[in-house]
Design an enzyme around this catalytic site. Structure first.
Site, PDB file in Angstrom:
ATOM      1  N   ASP A  11       0.852  -1.195   0.000  1.00 60.18           N
ATOM      2  CA  ASP A  11       0.000   0.000   0.000  1.00 60.18           C
ATOM      3  C   ASP A  11       0.885   1.242   0.000  1.00 60.18           C
ATOM      4  OD1 ASP A  11      -1.663   2.096   0.665  1.00 60.18           O
ATOM      5  OD2 ASP A  11      -2.586   1.081   2.381  1.00 60.18           O
ATOM      6  N   ILE A  12       0.765   2.080  -1.020  1.00 59.50           N
ATOM      7  CA  ILE A  12       1.651   3.237  -1.177  1.00 59.50           C
ATOM      8  C   ILE A  12       1.481   4.244  -0.030  1.00 59.50           C
ATOM      9  CG2 ILE A  12       0.175   4.753  -2.591  1.00 59.50           C
ATOM     10  CD1 ILE A  12       2.690   5.164  -4.411  1.00 59.50           C
TER      11      ILE A  12
ATOM     12  N   ASP B   4      -6.164   6.881  -5.404  1.00 59.45           N
ATOM     13  CA  ASP B   4      -6.541   8.273  -5.146  1.00 59.45           C
ATOM     14  C   ASP B   4      -7.334   8.370  -3.835  1.00 59.45           C
ATOM     15  OD1 ASP B   4      -6.948  10.978  -5.571  1.00 59.45           O
ATOM     16  OD2 ASP B   4      -8.276  10.749  -7.295  1.00 59.45           O
TER      17      ASP B   4
ATOM     18  N   ASN C 107      -7.554  12.056 -11.085  1.00 58.55           N
ATOM     19  CA  ASN C 107      -8.315  12.401 -12.301  1.00 58.55           C
ATOM     20  C   ASN C 107      -8.246  13.916 -12.458  1.00 58.55           C
ATOM     21  OD1 ASN C 107     -10.717  13.687 -11.019  1.00 58.55           O
ATOM     22  ND2 ASN C 107     -10.930  11.629 -10.145  1.00 58.55           N
TER      23      ASN C 107
ATOM     24  N   GLY D 227      -5.657   0.585 -13.167  1.00 58.25           N
ATOM     25  CA  GLY D 227      -6.850   0.161 -12.432  1.00 58.25           C
ATOM     26  C   GLY D 227      -8.085   0.505 -13.235  1.00 58.25           C
TER      27      GLY D 227
HETATM   28  N1  AR6 Z   1      -1.377   1.613  -3.014  1.00 50.21           N
HETATM   29  C1  AR6 Z   1      -0.770   1.362  -4.202  1.00 50.21           C
HETATM   30  N2  AR6 Z   1      -1.440   1.062  -5.321  1.00 50.21           N
HETATM   31  C2  AR6 Z   1      -2.788   0.992  -5.247  1.00 50.21           C
HETATM   32  C3  AR6 Z   1      -3.505   1.249  -4.060  1.00 50.21           C
HETATM   33  C4  AR6 Z   1      -2.739   1.573  -2.903  1.00 50.21           C
HETATM   34  N3  AR6 Z   1      -3.315   1.836  -1.729  1.00 50.21           N
HETATM   35  N4  AR6 Z   1      -4.835   1.109  -4.332  1.00 50.21           N
HETATM   36  C5  AR6 Z   1      -4.942   0.760  -5.629  1.00 50.21           C
HETATM   37  N5  AR6 Z   1      -3.709   0.677  -6.185  1.00 50.21           N
HETATM   38  P1  AR6 Z   1      -6.499   3.200  -9.904  1.00 50.21           P
HETATM   39  P2  AR6 Z   1      -6.157   4.601 -12.486  1.00 50.21           P
HETATM   40  C6  AR6 Z   1      -3.315   0.340  -7.572  1.00 50.21           C
HETATM   41  O1  AR6 Z   1      -7.818   2.647 -10.320  1.00 50.21           O
HETATM   42  O2  AR6 Z   1      -6.312   3.331 -13.226  1.00 50.21           O
HETATM   43  C7  AR6 Z   1      -9.490   6.924  -9.333  1.00 50.21           C
HETATM   44  O3  AR6 Z   1     -10.827   6.870  -8.971  1.00 50.21           O
HETATM   45  C8  AR6 Z   1      -4.245  -0.484  -8.413  1.00 50.21           C
HETATM   46  O4  AR6 Z   1      -4.064  -1.885  -8.149  1.00 50.21           O
HETATM   47  O5  AR6 Z   1      -6.352   3.713  -8.522  1.00 50.21           O
HETATM   48  O6  AR6 Z   1      -5.045   5.539 -12.846  1.00 50.21           O
HETATM   49  C9  AR6 Z   1      -9.043   8.328  -9.771  1.00 50.21           C
HETATM   50  O7  AR6 Z   1      -9.753   9.347  -9.084  1.00 50.21           O
HETATM   51  C10 AR6 Z   1      -3.772  -0.140  -9.816  1.00 50.21           C
HETATM   52  O8  AR6 Z   1      -2.686  -0.989 -10.211  1.00 50.21           O
HETATM   53  O9  AR6 Z   1      -6.029   4.422 -10.886  1.00 50.21           O
HETATM   54  C11 AR6 Z   1      -9.337   8.326 -11.234  1.00 50.21           C
HETATM   55  O10 AR6 Z   1     -10.678   8.671 -11.487  1.00 50.21           O
HETATM   56  C12 AR6 Z   1      -3.215   1.278  -9.683  1.00 50.21           C
HETATM   57  O11 AR6 Z   1      -3.171   1.557  -8.280  1.00 50.21           O
HETATM   58  C13 AR6 Z   1      -9.097   6.894 -11.652  1.00 50.21           C
HETATM   59  O12 AR6 Z   1      -9.289   6.106 -10.487  1.00 50.21           O
HETATM   60  C14 AR6 Z   1      -4.038   2.334 -10.371  1.00 50.21           C
HETATM   61  O13 AR6 Z   1      -5.423   2.064 -10.183  1.00 50.21           O
HETATM   62  C15 AR6 Z   1      -7.670   6.685 -12.126  1.00 50.21           C
HETATM   63  O14 AR6 Z   1      -7.530   5.378 -12.619  1.00 50.21           O
END
Ligand code: AR6
Length: 187
Positions: A19-20, A43, A33, A132
């Site tokens: 978890d980052i 986020d 976003n 994600g």
């Molecule tokens: N620590 C590290 N990585 C994580 C964590 C965490 N706590 N939680 C999820 N990930 P995403 P996107 C990973 O969907 O695709 C948001 O709603 C996850 O497994 O968070 O860039 C924003 O507001 C994945 O590999 O971001 C935007 O609307 C990675 O983080 C939208 O999602 C990115 O997943 C951005 O979509």
């Protein structure tokens, strides 16, 4: 959290699964976003763990420049996180690969690294941007992230980060990054 590191150029690349928001690094990058008003995934986790001070600064940025375009990056306080700053960057939504997604994803990494250098950060931690909700294929996204880090460290700027950390949350991304590391930088 322990990671796997390899030296390259003027610094090192580290891969960590976890978890980052729990990471100790000068800068943590958020996959935001363009509204900068928070969301789900990483986020949501960053805003929850960092507290309201982050959103407060995002609001100020929105008032000043009206959000953040895809591929761009902005910097705020890290609030209660164990980091000095959070960089918010907006990854591209995957639309099949013909809408400049690769160039825009590379811009996210490059613009974040430029901001980190301007703030003289020793270390910066990236999530797997766009892989994600935004649906970017993980292998392709990892190649872009990896190459951006390698190019930055080989450039070896004096004030740029010395450690670039990739924080992989899901097993698929962790496996992809581990494979990239063992192939590209064998120990
Ligand atoms: N620590 C590290 N990585 C994580 C964590 C965490 N706590 N939680 C999820 N990930 P995403 P996107 C990973 O969907 O695709 C948001 O709603 C996850 O497994 O968070 O860039 C924003 O507001 C994945 O590999 O971001 C935007 O609307 C990675 O983080 C939208 O999602 C990115 O997943 C951005 O979509």
């Amino acid at each position: 959290m322990t990671g796997n590191s390899r030296a390259i150029g003027s610094g090192k690349i580290t891969i960590i699964q976890g978890d980052i928001t729990r990471l100790h690094a000068d800068i943590i990058v958020n996959a935001a976003n363009s509204s900068l008003m928070g969301g789900g995934g990483v986020d949501g986790a960053i805003h929850r763990a960092g507290g309201p001070a982050i959103l407060e600064e995002c609001r100020t940025i929105v008032r000043r420049q009206g959000g953040c375009q895809t591929g761009e990056a902005v910097i705020t306080t890290a609030g209660q996180l164990a980091a000095r700053f959070v960089i918010h960057t907006v990854g591209p939504v995957w639309q099949g690969g013909h809408r400049e997604e690769a160039r825009l994803l590379r811009c996210c990494y490059e613009n974040s690294l430029k901001l980190a250098e301007a703030h003289e950060a020793a270390s910066i931690a990236f999530p797997n941007i766009s892989t994600g909700v935004y649906g970017y294929p993980k292998q392709e996204a990892a190649s872009i992230a990896w190459q951006s880090a390698v190019d930055d460290l080989l450039r070896g700027s004096e004030k740029g980060p010395k450690e670039i950390i990739f924080v992989c949350f899901d097993r698929d991304n962790a496996d992809i990054y581990e494979k990239l590391m063992s192939e590209q930088l064998p120990s």
